[in-house]
Motif scaffolding. Structure first.
Motif, short mmCIF file in Angstrom:
data_model
loop_
_atom_site.label_atom_id
_atom_site.label_comp_id
_atom_site.label_asym_id
_atom_site.label_seq_id
_atom_site.Cartn_x
_atom_site.Cartn_y
_atom_site.Cartn_z
N GLU A 146 0.83 -1.19 0.00
CA GLU A 146 0.00 0.00 0.00
C GLU A 146 0.88 1.25 0.00
O GLU A 146 1.54 1.55 0.99
CB GLU A 146 -0.91 0.00 1.23
CG GLU A 146 -1.80 -1.24 1.33
CD GLU A 146 -2.44 -1.39 2.70
OE1 GLU A 146 -2.34 -0.45 3.51
OE2 GLU A 146 -3.02 -2.46 2.96
N HIS A 147 0.92 1.93 -1.14
CA HIS A 147 1.66 3.19 -1.29
C HIS A 147 3.11 3.03 -0.81
O HIS A 147 3.63 3.87 -0.05
CB HIS A 147 0.96 4.32 -0.54
CG HIS A 147 -0.46 4.52 -0.99
ND1 HIS A 147 -0.78 5.06 -2.21
CD2 HIS A 147 -1.65 4.22 -0.38
CE1 HIS A 147 -2.10 5.11 -2.34
NE2 HIS A 147 -2.64 4.61 -1.25
N THR A 203 7.05 3.06 -0.93
CA THR A 203 8.12 3.83 -1.57
C THR A 203 9.45 3.42 -0.95
O THR A 203 9.54 3.11 0.24
CB THR A 203 7.91 5.35 -1.34
OG1 THR A 203 6.68 5.73 -1.96
CG2 THR A 203 9.04 6.17 -1.96
N ASP A 225 8.27 3.81 -6.27
CA ASP A 225 7.54 5.07 -6.07
C ASP A 225 6.04 4.81 -5.95
O ASP A 225 5.37 4.47 -6.93
CB ASP A 225 7.82 6.00 -7.26
CG ASP A 225 7.25 7.39 -7.06
OD1 ASP A 225 6.83 7.70 -5.93
OD2 ASP A 225 7.22 8.16 -8.04
N ASP A 226 5.52 4.92 -4.72
CA ASP A 226 4.08 4.87 -4.46
C ASP A 226 3.44 3.64 -5.09
O ASP A 226 2.43 3.73 -5.81
CB ASP A 226 3.41 6.15 -4.98
CG ASP A 226 2.00 6.32 -4.43
OD1 ASP A 226 1.75 5.89 -3.28
OD2 ASP A 226 1.14 6.86 -5.15
N SER A 263 1.28 0.32 -5.18
CA SER A 263 0.18 -0.35 -4.51
C SER A 263 -0.28 -1.52 -5.38
O SER A 263 -0.60 -1.34 -6.56
CB SER A 263 -1.00 0.60 -4.28
OG SER A 263 -0.66 1.62 -3.37
N GLY A 318 5.02 3.69 3.44
CA GLY A 318 4.02 2.76 2.97
C GLY A 318 3.91 1.54 3.87
O GLY A 318 4.67 1.38 4.83
N ARG A 361 7.50 2.63 -10.80
CA ARG A 361 6.05 2.75 -10.85
C ARG A 361 5.44 1.60 -11.65
O ARG A 361 6.10 1.04 -12.54
CB ARG A 361 5.63 4.08 -11.49
CG ARG A 361 5.83 5.28 -10.58
CD ARG A 361 5.32 6.55 -11.24
NE ARG A 361 5.27 7.66 -10.29
CZ ARG A 361 4.23 7.95 -9.54
NH1 ARG A 361 3.13 7.21 -9.62
NH2 ARG A 361 4.25 8.97 -8.71
#
Length: 313
Positions: A5-6, A8, A18-19, A21, A56, A214
């Motif tokens: 979850e999110h 990083t 990077d972020d 999920s 995260g 990403r």
């Protein structure tokens, strides 16, 4: 289930992940794939806390991994790397028994588990248990690595480029072996690879990552090939997406034409893919191939049969 979850991860000013999920369902085989430097290995290592996230949350089985003792977490997760990462001074049996010994299993239980796992990965214990890793081929060492990772029956298995150092024939054979083992044990498996063909062959779902850590797309292999989400995804998949998709669709899903008594020159096994059938059809002088199950002819495939099956597969 594994949930990120999110998440990083920074290394100084560089962003490795990077972020991110994504959720991986229990019993699913998910493959992380992408170009070098996209953060796929970092992501894998964050699951068992070989690398700590900068921010995260990662959950395994619904539990935040930060709330678990690292040793407890890692003993509940099998981990496979290139060439298996075997201890060279220990026998095959001793390598496979590594985690059961750490968990203080008794000798009889450990021995039974080692023999069970060696049989599972196709290495008869009577022949392989007492060998040292140097006496094994690369493919055999990799099988021992998988057996060791399954030693204490963990619910999760992480595999970091497990087949990349092997020759193409051995690699293909071990990919098939992994799928066979997964059909029997149904673990939650996360595989990292840079090879899109391997990802498409192994994955229930493919997590395609791009440079900068990403996610570019998460999808089943068939959906990924049929509906790439961006030019980047289409470019990474390459220009032969149609043939790759045909390789994923089983021939048994096709509605065959009746065998009319005229023997087709080419034959293809019913267990094959639409791509195999297409190759047989293209080789055939009359554009037809007999679909067989052993000596029994089930029907006939041609280009139209394959087209219809591909449209619905």
């Amino acid at each position: 289930m594994i949930s990120l979850e999110h998440v990083t991860r920074h290394y100084g000013d560089r962003v490795a992940v990077d972020d991110l999920s994504v959720e991986i369902a229990a019993g699913e085989l998910a493959v992380l794939v992408g170009p070098s430097g996209c953060g796929k290995t970092t992501t894998l290592r964050m699951i068992n806390r070989l690398v700590e996230p900068t921010s995260g949350t990662i959950r395994v089985g619904g539990r935040d991994t930060r709330e678990l003792p690292v040793t407890e977490l890692r003993r509940s997760i099998g981990y496979v790397i290139q060439q298996g990462g075997l201890l060279p001074h220990l026998t095959v049996a001793e390598n496979v028994a590594t985690v059961p010994r750490l968990l203080r299993w008794d000798r009889a239980r450990t021995r039974a588990r080692v023999e069970e796992l060696l049989e599972l990965v196709g290495l008869p214990p009577a022949e392989y248990a007492s060998r040292l890793p140097r006496a094994l081929s690369g493919g055999e060492r990799q099988r021992v690595g998988v057996a060791r990772a399954l030693g204490a029956d963990p619910p999760v298995l992480l595999m970091d480029e497990p087949f990349s150092a092997l020759d193409p024939i051995t690699r293909l054979r071990l990919q098939g072996e992994l799928l066979r083992v997964q059909s029997l044990v149904r673990k939650t498996i996360v595989v990292v690879t840079h090879d899109i063909d391997e990802a498409l062959r192994l994955g229930d779902r493919v997590v395609l990552m791009r440079t900068g850590g990403r996610i570019a797309q998460v999808a089943t292999p068939g959906t990924l090939l049929a509906h790439p989400a961006s030019d980047f995804v289409a470019g990474f998949l390459g220009g032969d997406r149609t043939l790759r998709r045909l390789a994923l669709v089983p021939l048994r899903s096709a509605e065959l034409r009746p065998a009319d008594g005229a023997a087709a020159v080419e034959r293809v096994e019913a267990a094959a893919s639409l791509r195999d059938a297409l190759e047989a059809v293209l080789r055939s002088p009359d554009g037809r191939a007999a679909v067989v199950d052993g000596d029994r002819v089930l029907g006939v495939a041609d280009a139209e049969v394959i087209r219809r099956a591909a449209a619905t597969g």
